[in-house]
Design a protein around this motif. Structure first.
Motif, PDB file in Angstrom:
ATOM      1  N   CYS A   1      -1.459   4.844   5.552  1.00  0.00           N
ATOM      2  CA  CYS A   1      -2.330   5.124   5.235  1.00  0.00           C
ATOM      3  C   CYS A   1      -2.952   6.833   4.185  1.00  0.00           C
ATOM      4  O   CYS A   1      -3.625   6.513   3.533  1.00  0.00           O
TER       5      CYS A   1
ATOM      6  N   CYS B   1      -3.739   6.388  15.128  1.00  0.00           N
ATOM      7  CA  CYS B   1      -3.194   4.809  15.284  1.00  0.00           C
ATOM      8  C   CYS B   1      -3.611   3.315  16.031  1.00  0.00           C
ATOM      9  O   CYS B   1      -3.058   2.344  15.748  1.00  0.00           O
TER      10      CYS B   1
ATOM     11  N   CYS C   1      -5.468   1.024  14.587  1.00  0.00           N
ATOM     12  CA  CYS C   1      -5.109   0.021  13.405  1.00  0.00           C
ATOM     13  C   CYS C   1      -3.974  -0.809  13.131  1.00  0.00           C
ATOM     14  O   CYS C   1      -3.060  -1.319  13.826  1.00  0.00           O
TER      15      CYS C   1
ATOM     16  N   CYS D   1       4.086   0.461  10.447  1.00  0.00           N
ATOM     17  CA  CYS D   1       4.034   1.116   9.099  1.00  0.00           C
ATOM     18  C   CYS D   1       5.199   3.132   9.607  1.00  0.00           C
ATOM     19  O   CYS D   1       5.622   2.264  11.317  1.00  0.00           O
TER      20      CYS D   1
HETATM   21  S1  SF4 Z   1      -0.331   3.234  12.063  1.00  0.00           S
HETATM   22 FE1  SF4 Z   1       0.066   4.258  10.113  1.00  0.00          FE
HETATM   23  S2  SF4 Z   1      -0.727   3.549   8.866  1.00  0.00           S
HETATM   24 FE2  SF4 Z   1      -2.143   3.377  10.998  1.00  0.00          FE
HETATM   25  S3  SF4 Z   1      -3.188   5.100  10.809  1.00  0.00           S
HETATM   26 FE3  SF4 Z   1      -1.270   5.512  11.235  1.00  0.00          FE
HETATM   27  S4  SF4 Z   1      -0.466   6.178  10.512  1.00  0.00           S
HETATM   28 FE4  SF4 Z   1      -1.994   5.285   8.887  1.00  0.00          FE
END
Ligand code: SF4
Length: 401
Positions: A340, A365, A368, A374
């Motif tokens: 992100c 997250c 997400c 990620c």
């Molecule tokens: S998983 Fe990665 S991309 Fe998704 S919110 Fe968390 S840090 Fe951001």
């Protein structure tokens, strides 16, 4: 939650010295080719029924990982026993552990199935990087070498990749040659990824001693700027820029594979685009460029005032440099940077790079859509390091990549 590398346990029947043991299930132990005296048979599975420690001792096994109930029979058989681990899940079959009777400590030196495993060869270093996550110590820790050579013999031979790290591995000189030769003999199909500052390789004779790494290792060498003043300041070592570049060229001349590494922070980001151009013009032969986010440990915490940069700003700069190099045909990866914080165009270059045992996610997250791909965060990165731009990526954003 990350799984720690250390725990404590009750130890029975161990002598005064630390021992290296390969934990194996009974089934695997019976058919394995690891030397039985170095195998600790894991009897914690309650489905195993009664296994007689005397039979295991008779077969030459070195120890048992079991329950308190195995105490009497193990003692009678003279078989050392590890039980009552403070965290039972820290040790699993396949792992290699150091059992330290002094302090009753169990350290996992190799974890089967982890996304990364490394040989930690020394705490000494000839640089003093401002963002070193594992600050060096000057003590002579040459004792590690013999243990590492034993460890190499207990690692699963089908392991695809093994790291070599420190400190600065090249300070071992001929010791590093021995270690590389041991990995070639015991782990012939395992690739090595060796973290080094490359400075000592300005001496071509040292490069010649690393022949066992040719064709099976990548030397991962940091460059923090396209100009000596900045690089030397970041690593706190005069002449380092020149030595490193000479080292990279010497390695390349001798047929070694090289990765150039970069860590993004307030002192390095302003030169990043210049560095990308420098790499493209002067080091086009390197096999990989890794652009990385900061790990807030060690000196990084101490030097926060000079190093911290808004992670979103660092992410943008890293994405631009990565794209510049990728467009020119170079292989580039972005490490330790949440998706992100990167423009979508850079997502395919980002890797889930943080070792399992120190990787974490933020509350944001949870919903997400890109969580599985990620890197998340170092578990040491609290809110003050994460910045204000962490936000879950939604399904519809993923669809439009
Ligand atoms: S998983 Fe990665 S991309 Fe998704 S919110 Fe968390 S840090 Fe951001």
């Amino acid at each position: 939650m990350s799984l720690p590398l250390h725990t404590f346990a009750t130890l029975q029947g161990f002598g005064p010295h630390a021992r290296l043991l390969k934990a194996l299930s009974l089934r695997e132990a019976l058919k394995s080719s690891f030397p039985p005296p170095s195998v600790a048979v894991d009897l914690r599975d309650p489905g195993l029924g009664d296994v007689d420690p005397a039979a295991l001792a008779g077969a030459g096994y070195g120890a048992v990982v079991g329950m308190p109930g195995h105490g009497a029979a193990s003692a009678a058989a003279g078989l050392p026993l590890v039980h009552s681990l403070r965290r039972d899940d820290v040790v699993a079959p396949g792992d290699v552990v150091r059992v330290e009777p002094k302090g009753s400590r169990i350290s996992v030196l190799y974890r089967r199935g982890a996304n990364s495993n490394s040989l930690f060869v020394t705490e000494r270093c000839n640089s003093l990087c401002l963002m070193c996550s594992q600050p060096p110590r000057p003590d002579d820790d040459g004792w590690r070498l013999d243990e590492l050579i034993d460890l190499v013999g207990l690692i699963d031979p089908d392991l695809s990749m093994l790291g070599v790290t420190g400190g600065e591995p090249t300070l071992l000189g001929r010791g590093l040659t021995r270690l590389l030769e041991a990995t070639r003999a015991k782990l012939p199909s395992t690739r090595l990824h060796i973290l080094s500052n490359g400075r000592l390789f300005h001496d071509a004779q040292l490069v010649e001693r690393m022949a066992a790494a040719v064709g099976r290792a990548t030397w991962a060498i940091p460059l923090y700027a396209d100009i000596a003043r900045v690089h030397d300041h970041v690593v706190q070592a005069p002449e380092a820029f020149e030595e490193t570049l000479e080292g990279i060229h010497n390695l390349a001349e001798h047929g070694h594979a090289i990765e150039v590494r970069f860590v993004a922070h307030a002192l390095t980001v302003p030169r990043l685009q210049g560095l990308a151009e420098f790499i493209w013009r002067n080091l086009p032969f390197v096999e990989h460029v890794a652009l990385m986010g900061l790990e807030p440990m060690g000196f990084t915490r101490r030097n926060r005032d000079v190093l911290w940069i808004d992670p979103a700003e660092a992410g943008k700069a890293v994405a631009n440099a990565a794209e510049y190099l990728a467009r020119r045909g170079m292989t580039v990866s972005i490490y330790n940077t949440p998706l992100c914080l990167l423009p979508k165009v850079a997502w395919p270059l980002a890797r889930r790079s943080i070792s399992d045992w120190k990787q974490d996610y933020a509350p944001e997250c949870e919903p997400c859509s890109m969580r599985d791909g990620c890197s998340g965060f170092f578990s040491s990165a609290d809110l003050s390091w994460r910045g204000k731009d962490i936000r879950p990526i939604r399904d519809h954003e993923v669809m439009t990549v």
